[in-house]
Design a protein around this motif. Structure first.
Motif, short mmCIF file in Angstrom:
data_model
loop_
_atom_site.label_atom_id
_atom_site.label_comp_id
_atom_site.label_asym_id
_atom_site.label_seq_id
_atom_site.Cartn_x
_atom_site.Cartn_y
_atom_site.Cartn_z
N GLN A 3 23.09 -14.21 25.21
CA GLN A 3 23.37 -14.19 26.64
C GLN A 3 23.93 -12.84 27.07
O GLN A 3 23.57 -12.30 28.12
N ILE A 41 28.90 -15.55 30.89
CA ILE A 41 28.47 -16.33 29.75
C ILE A 41 28.51 -17.82 30.11
O ILE A 41 29.52 -18.32 30.61
N SER A 73 25.49 -23.51 27.56
CA SER A 73 24.13 -23.20 27.16
C SER A 73 23.96 -23.27 25.64
O SER A 73 24.90 -23.01 24.88
#
Length: 275
Positions: free
Chosen positions: A26, A15, A19
């Protein structure tokens, strides 16, 4: 059954905390990648929620949301009390918007359809069927009931009626491994030109569940159709009961600019009526 291995997050991906993509999204991508990388097959057992939490260092909420979406998308299936499995691929159909038969539709996707003909005989038309096919009540119609198999798995039960006058002798044809539409065209010169189809959702009663190899009360998609030839003469009326866990319908959409259209979804008060 022992769960199929999912690699450690630092081996196959982890992970990305920086982001903008949500963690559950994800995780979905990571799990799909792992299934493909490991070569897992339909029916293979996947690790449980706790193992996934530990492997990817995410909360149980993230795992559950990722698995819920993967199940909705047909990637996995969860069986209460047993675990999470790689799902069998659903058979995609374009039958809602195109006038194709099941045989042609499955063949176009590279699959093979086999039919177990349960009933093929001439019967008198009841009042509703006579109205649909624009014939007189008690006029002879061909009744064709088939249990259809895709890759040897029961998939759909279809009940078809056609005016006997359009295809005399159809009741003697072998339709176990042939397209009904091809037989109508090649042998009887009958070609379907257009039709109207609808899809409803219902649950399987005992008889239908037994035929399709599913549990009583399992979801079923019911496809109803009435087709006519180029002269507007009704040719075929059918109802098909599709396993909800093995089927999906795909529809191509085009936005029309000015012309008002008929409603594409109708809310009904009662459910579909399986046999």
């Amino acid at each position: 059954m022992e769960a199929s291995p999912i690699g450690r997050a630092d081996e196959r991906g982890r992970i990305d905390r920086s982001s903008l993509l949500p963690y559950y999204h994800q995780l979905k991508q990571l799990l799909v990648r792992e299934i493909a990388y490991r070569g897992l097959q339909p029916g293979d057992l996947l690790p449980g929620d706790n193992a996934l939490c530990e492997t990817y260092d995410v909360s149980r909420t993230v795992v559950r949301q990722a698995l819920t979406e993967l199940e909705f998308e047909g990637v996995i299936e969860r069986v209460k009390g047993k675990g999470t499995y790689v799902a069998r691929p659903k058979t995609a159909e374009g039958l809602v918007q195109s006038l194709t038969g099941l045989f042609e539709d499955v063949a176009a996707g590279g699959g093979h359809l086999r039919s177990e003909v349960r009933t093929l005989r001439v019967v008198p038309a009841d009042s509703q069927l006579a109205a649909d096919l624009q014939i007189a009540p008690d006029d002879p119609v061909v009744l064709l009931e088939r249990l259809r198999f895709v890759e040897e798995q029961p998939w759909v039960l279809t009940v078809t009626h056609l005016p006997h006058a359009l295809a005399p002798g159809l009741e003697h044809e072998d339709l176990s491994d042939r397209s009904l539409y091809a037989v109508l065209e090649e042998t009887y010169g009958v070609r379907l030109a257009r039709g109207r189809r609808s899809v409803e959702a219902t649950v399987a009663p005992q008889q239908l569940a037994t035929a399709l190899g599913i549990a009583v009360g399992a979801p079923v998609l019911v496809l109803r159709s009435l087709s006519v030839d180029a002269d507007g003469r009704p040719v075929e009326s059918f109802v098909a009961y599709h396993r909800g866990d093995r089927s999906r319908f795909e529809v191509d959409l085009v936005r029309e600019s000015t012309e008002p259209s008929r409603p594409s979804m109708i809310v009904t008060e009662g459910g579909a009526s399986p046999p």
